[in-house]
Write a protein that holds these residues in place. Sequence first.
Motif, PDB file in Angstrom:
ATOM      1  N   MET A 170      -4.198  14.444  10.071  1.00  9.65           N
ATOM      2  CA  MET A 170      -2.778  14.285  10.336  1.00  9.65           C
ATOM      3  C   MET A 170      -1.927  14.761   9.159  1.00  9.65           C
ATOM      4  SD  MET A 170      -0.739  10.739  11.183  1.00  9.65           S
ATOM      5  CE  MET A 170      -1.944  10.339  12.447  1.00  9.65           C
ATOM      6  N   LEU A 171      -2.402  14.481   7.935  1.00  8.70           N
ATOM      7  CA  LEU A 171      -1.638  14.817   6.740  1.00  8.70           C
ATOM      8  C   LEU A 171      -1.939  16.219   6.224  1.00  8.70           C
ATOM      9  CD1 LEU A 171      -2.030  11.399   4.905  1.00  8.70           C
ATOM     10  CD2 LEU A 171       0.004  12.247   6.065  1.00  8.70           C
ATOM     11  N   GLY A 172      -2.968  16.848   6.758  1.00 11.27           N
ATOM     12  CA  GLY A 172      -3.304  18.188   6.316  1.00 11.27           C
ATOM     13  C   GLY A 172      -3.941  18.230   4.951  1.00 11.27           C
ATOM     14  N   VAL A 173      -4.785  17.221   4.649  1.00  8.77           N
ATOM     15  CA  VAL A 173      -5.436  17.144   3.333  1.00  8.77           C
ATOM     16  C   VAL A 173      -6.923  16.882   3.534  1.00  8.77           C
ATOM     17  CG1 VAL A 173      -3.350  16.304   2.187  1.00  8.77           C
ATOM     18  CG2 VAL A 173      -4.993  14.669   3.130  1.00  8.77           C
ATOM     19  N   SER A 174      -7.676  16.935   2.439  1.00  9.35           N
ATOM     20  CA  SER A 174      -9.103  16.636   2.506  1.00  9.35           C
ATOM     21  C   SER A 174      -9.314  15.125   2.534  1.00  9.35           C
ATOM     22  CB  SER A 174      -9.828  17.239   1.304  1.00  9.35           C
ATOM     23  OG  SER A 174      -9.401  16.624   0.107  1.00  9.35           O
ATOM     24  N   ARG A 175     -10.538  14.698   2.825  1.00  4.28           N
ATOM     25  CA  ARG A 175     -10.826  13.270   2.942  1.00  4.28           C
ATOM     26  C   ARG A 175     -10.825  12.563   1.591  1.00  4.28           C
ATOM     27  NH1 ARG A 175     -16.184  12.639   6.398  1.00  4.28           N
ATOM     28  NH2 ARG A 175     -15.862  10.502   5.668  1.00  4.28           N
ATOM     29  N   MET A 176     -11.160  13.251   0.500  1.00  2.99           N
ATOM     30  CA  MET A 176     -11.277  12.586  -0.801  1.00  2.99           C
ATOM     31  C   MET A 176      -9.971  11.920  -1.247  1.00  2.99           C
ATOM     32  SD  MET A 176     -13.058  11.568  -3.311  1.00  2.99           S
ATOM     33  CE  MET A 176     -14.605  12.463  -3.138  1.00  2.99           C
ATOM     34  N   PRO A 177      -8.830  12.645  -1.282  1.00  2.00           N
ATOM     35  CA  PRO A 177      -7.606  11.966  -1.702  1.00  2.00           C
ATOM     36  C   PRO A 177      -7.178  10.875  -0.726  1.00  2.00           C
ATOM     37  CG  PRO A 177      -7.110  14.187  -0.927  1.00  2.00           C
ATOM     38  CD  PRO A 177      -8.590  14.090  -1.040  1.00  2.00           C
ATOM     39  N   VAL A 178      -7.512  11.014   0.554  1.00  2.00           N
ATOM     40  CA  VAL A 178      -7.197   9.966   1.519  1.00  2.00           C
ATOM     41  C   VAL A 178      -7.995   8.709   1.187  1.00  2.00           C
ATOM     42  CG1 VAL A 178      -7.339   9.258   3.938  1.00  2.00           C
ATOM     43  CG2 VAL A 178      -6.544  11.556   3.350  1.00  2.00           C
ATOM     44  N   ARG A 179      -9.291   8.888   0.873  1.00  2.00           N
ATOM     45  CA  ARG A 179     -10.132   7.746   0.505  1.00  2.00           C
ATOM     46  C   ARG A 179      -9.556   7.044  -0.726  1.00  2.00           C
ATOM     47  NH1 ARG A 179     -14.500  10.340  -0.461  1.00  2.00           N
ATOM     48  NH2 ARG A 179     -15.294  10.223   1.680  1.00  2.00           N
ATOM     49  N   GLU A 180      -9.131   7.817  -1.715  1.00  2.00           N
ATOM     50  CA  GLU A 180      -8.555   7.228  -2.929  1.00  2.00           C
ATOM     51  C   GLU A 180      -7.231   6.536  -2.628  1.00  2.00           C
ATOM     52  OE1 GLU A 180      -8.311  10.644  -5.410  1.00  2.00           O
ATOM     53  OE2 GLU A 180     -10.374  10.471  -6.141  1.00  2.00           O
ATOM     54  N   ALA A 181      -6.437   7.134  -1.749  1.00  2.00           N
ATOM     55  CA  ALA A 181      -5.161   6.532  -1.374  1.00  2.00           C
ATOM     56  C   ALA A 181      -5.370   5.199  -0.675  1.00  2.00           C
ATOM     57  CB  ALA A 181      -4.370   7.485  -0.474  1.00  2.00           C
ATOM     58  N   LEU A 182      -6.369   5.133   0.196  1.00  2.00           N
ATOM     59  CA  LEU A 182      -6.659   3.892   0.909  1.00  2.00           C
ATOM     60  C   LEU A 182      -7.114   2.798  -0.060  1.00  2.00           C
ATOM     61  CD1 LEU A 182      -8.425   5.227   4.128  1.00  2.00           C
ATOM     62  CD2 LEU A 182      -6.075   4.395   3.891  1.00  2.00           C
ATOM     63  N   GLN A 183      -7.860   3.181  -1.076  1.00  2.00           N
ATOM     64  CA  GLN A 183      -8.265   2.209  -2.090  1.00  2.00           C
ATOM     65  C   GLN A 183      -7.041   1.641  -2.807  1.00  2.00           C
ATOM     66  OE1 GLN A 183     -10.962   4.498  -4.526  1.00  2.00           O
ATOM     67  NE2 GLN A 183     -12.690   4.230  -3.136  1.00  2.00           N
ATOM     68  N   THR A 184      -6.077   2.508  -3.103  1.00  2.00           N
ATOM     69  CA  THR A 184      -4.838   2.061  -3.742  1.00  2.00           C
ATOM     70  C   THR A 184      -4.078   1.099  -2.838  1.00  2.00           C
ATOM     71  OG1 THR A 184      -4.617   4.111  -5.009  1.00  2.00           O
ATOM     72  CG2 THR A 184      -2.618   2.822  -4.666  1.00  2.00           C
ATOM     73  N   LEU A 185      -3.993   1.416  -1.552  1.00  2.00           N
ATOM     74  CA  LEU A 185      -3.279   0.559  -0.605  1.00  2.00           C
ATOM     75  C   LEU A 185      -3.938  -0.810  -0.480  1.00  2.00           C
ATOM     76  CD1 LEU A 185      -2.544   3.211   2.160  1.00  2.00           C
ATOM     77  CD2 LEU A 185      -0.869   2.144   0.648  1.00  2.00           C
ATOM     78  N   VAL A 186      -5.265  -0.852  -0.513  1.00  4.24           N
ATOM     79  CA  VAL A 186      -5.979  -2.129  -0.477  1.00  4.24           C
ATOM     80  C   VAL A 186      -5.640  -2.941  -1.725  1.00  4.24           C
ATOM     81  CG1 VAL A 186      -8.256  -3.227  -0.575  1.00  4.24           C
ATOM     82  CG2 VAL A 186      -7.858  -1.310   0.997  1.00  4.24           C
ATOM     83  N   GLN A 187      -5.661  -2.301  -2.884  1.00  5.24           N
ATOM     84  CA  GLN A 187      -5.349  -2.994  -4.136  1.00  5.24           C
ATOM     85  C   GLN A 187      -3.919  -3.519  -4.156  1.00  5.24           C
ATOM     86  OE1 GLN A 187      -6.226  -0.018  -7.078  1.00  5.24           O
ATOM     87  NE2 GLN A 187      -8.439  -0.212  -6.845  1.00  5.24           N
ATOM     88  N   ASP A 188      -2.999  -2.799  -3.504  1.00  4.32           N
ATOM     89  CA  ASP A 188      -1.583  -3.172  -3.521  1.00  4.32           C
ATOM     90  C   ASP A 188      -1.201  -4.114  -2.383  1.00  4.32           C
ATOM     91  OD1 ASP A 188      -1.248  -1.607  -5.739  1.00  4.32           O
ATOM     92  OD2 ASP A 188      -0.330   0.085  -4.682  1.00  4.32           O
ATOM     93  N   GLY A 189      -2.148  -4.462  -1.524  1.00  6.07           N
ATOM     94  CA  GLY A 189      -1.870  -5.414  -0.461  1.00  6.07           C
ATOM     95  C   GLY A 189      -1.278  -4.820   0.801  1.00  6.07           C
ATOM     96  N   PHE A 190      -1.310  -3.492   0.941  1.00  4.09           N
ATOM     97  CA  PHE A 190      -0.788  -2.847   2.138  1.00  4.09           C
ATOM     98  C   PHE A 190      -1.901  -2.539   3.155  1.00  4.09           C
ATOM     99  CE2 PHE A 190       2.670  -2.033  -0.806  1.00  4.09           C
ATOM    100  CZ  PHE A 190       3.779  -2.252  -0.009  1.00  4.09           C
ATOM    101  N   ALA A 191      -3.134  -2.799   2.784  1.00  3.16           N
ATOM    102  CA  ALA A 191      -4.263  -2.578   3.688  1.00  3.16           C
ATOM    103  C   ALA A 191      -5.367  -3.549   3.309  1.00  3.16           C
ATOM    104  CB  ALA A 191      -4.759  -1.132   3.589  1.00  3.16           C
ATOM    105  N   ARG A 192      -6.270  -3.788   4.242  1.00  5.82           N
ATOM    106  CA  ARG A 192      -7.422  -4.657   3.951  1.00  5.82           C
ATOM    107  C   ARG A 192      -8.698  -3.979   4.438  1.00  5.82           C
ATOM    108  NH1 ARG A 192      -5.019  -8.174   7.883  1.00  5.82           N
ATOM    109  NH2 ARG A 192      -4.531  -9.618   6.202  1.00  5.82           N
ATOM    110  N   ARG A 193      -9.755  -4.187   3.665  1.00 10.03           N
ATOM    111  CA  ARG A 193     -11.061  -3.632   4.029  1.00 10.03           C
ATOM    112  C   ARG A 193     -11.821  -4.665   4.845  1.00 10.03           C
ATOM    113  NH1 ARG A 193     -13.172   0.691   1.733  1.00 10.03           N
ATOM    114  NH2 ARG A 193     -11.788   0.469  -0.061  1.00 10.03           N
ATOM    115  N   MET A 194     -12.257  -4.271   6.031  1.00  5.34           N
ATOM    116  CA  MET A 194     -12.934  -5.176   6.938  1.00  5.34           C
ATOM    117  C   MET A 194     -14.449  -5.209   6.635  1.00  5.34           C
ATOM    118  SD  MET A 194     -10.237  -6.050   8.384  1.00  5.34           S
ATOM    119  CE  MET A 194     -10.902  -7.144   9.637  1.00  5.34           C
ATOM    120  N   PRO A 195     -15.169  -6.226   7.148  1.00  2.97           N
ATOM    121  CA  PRO A 195     -16.617  -6.312   6.900  1.00  2.97           C
ATOM    122  C   PRO A 195     -17.378  -5.076   7.372  1.00  2.97           C
ATOM    123  CG  PRO A 195     -15.786  -8.395   7.738  1.00  2.97           C
ATOM    124  CD  PRO A 195     -14.658  -7.416   7.843  1.00  2.97           C
ATOM    125  N   ASN A 196     -16.856  -4.413   8.413  1.00  2.00           N
ATOM    126  CA  ASN A 196     -17.533  -3.210   8.916  1.00  2.00           C
ATOM    127  C   ASN A 196     -17.131  -1.953   8.144  1.00  2.00           C
ATOM    128  OD1 ASN A 196     -14.939  -2.827   9.761  1.00  2.00           O
ATOM    129  ND2 ASN A 196     -15.382  -2.840  11.959  1.00  2.00           N
TER     130      ASN A 196
END
Length: 221
Positions: free
Chosen positions: A40-66
Amino acid sequence: MKTLRNMQTKDRIAQSIRDEILSGHMKPGEELAQEALAEMLGVSRMPVREALQTLVQDGFARRMPNRHIQAVVLDSQQIHAVFWIAGTIEAELVALILEKQRKDGENVTSDLSGIGRELRKILQFMEEVSDPDHKIQYEMEFHECLIHMADNPYLEQLQNKVMDGYVSYAISNLTEKGQVLHMLQEAAEAVEKRDAGAAGAALKEYYMYYADRFTERWRRQ
């Protein structure tokens, strides 16, 4: 969500996803899939993975058991709590400023007059400029100036963390500034008069005003 073909960094990707959450365009628990977001964003998966880690740390996302990641979208009560905490911390920082000045002794009056003048000058610029972006800049500068005057780097970073996200989004996107300017002027005048209670009350009213406008905007969508 906007494509980010010219914005490849994880921070900009995280900001784009964060804005989607803050704007109410994402539903609570909506899955943030790396592959779908990268496409959707037109980028590779690596920066998306890093961005998601940042969002989890900042409380905007949560990592589920799966190992799936879901968006965290606060409800109205939780949003009000965020703004209430921001107002409470800033009110306490003002109390620390006034207490420090009181302990400094004979120079307290001149020092507080200088603080008051600096805050009022920022608000005067905010009132006089016509460009909404400049008004936002001066409003943020008011808070930065006030927080910095507490001379406590740890608490300064704590309040900056609380300001980042829901509060800064509200300040930047809810552009009717007449009422908030009046409340900030009351806070600045109370600081100059060494009235921590009045300053704290004005700041809390200011933050809760934004909380109400923020949640009203979501309900209208």
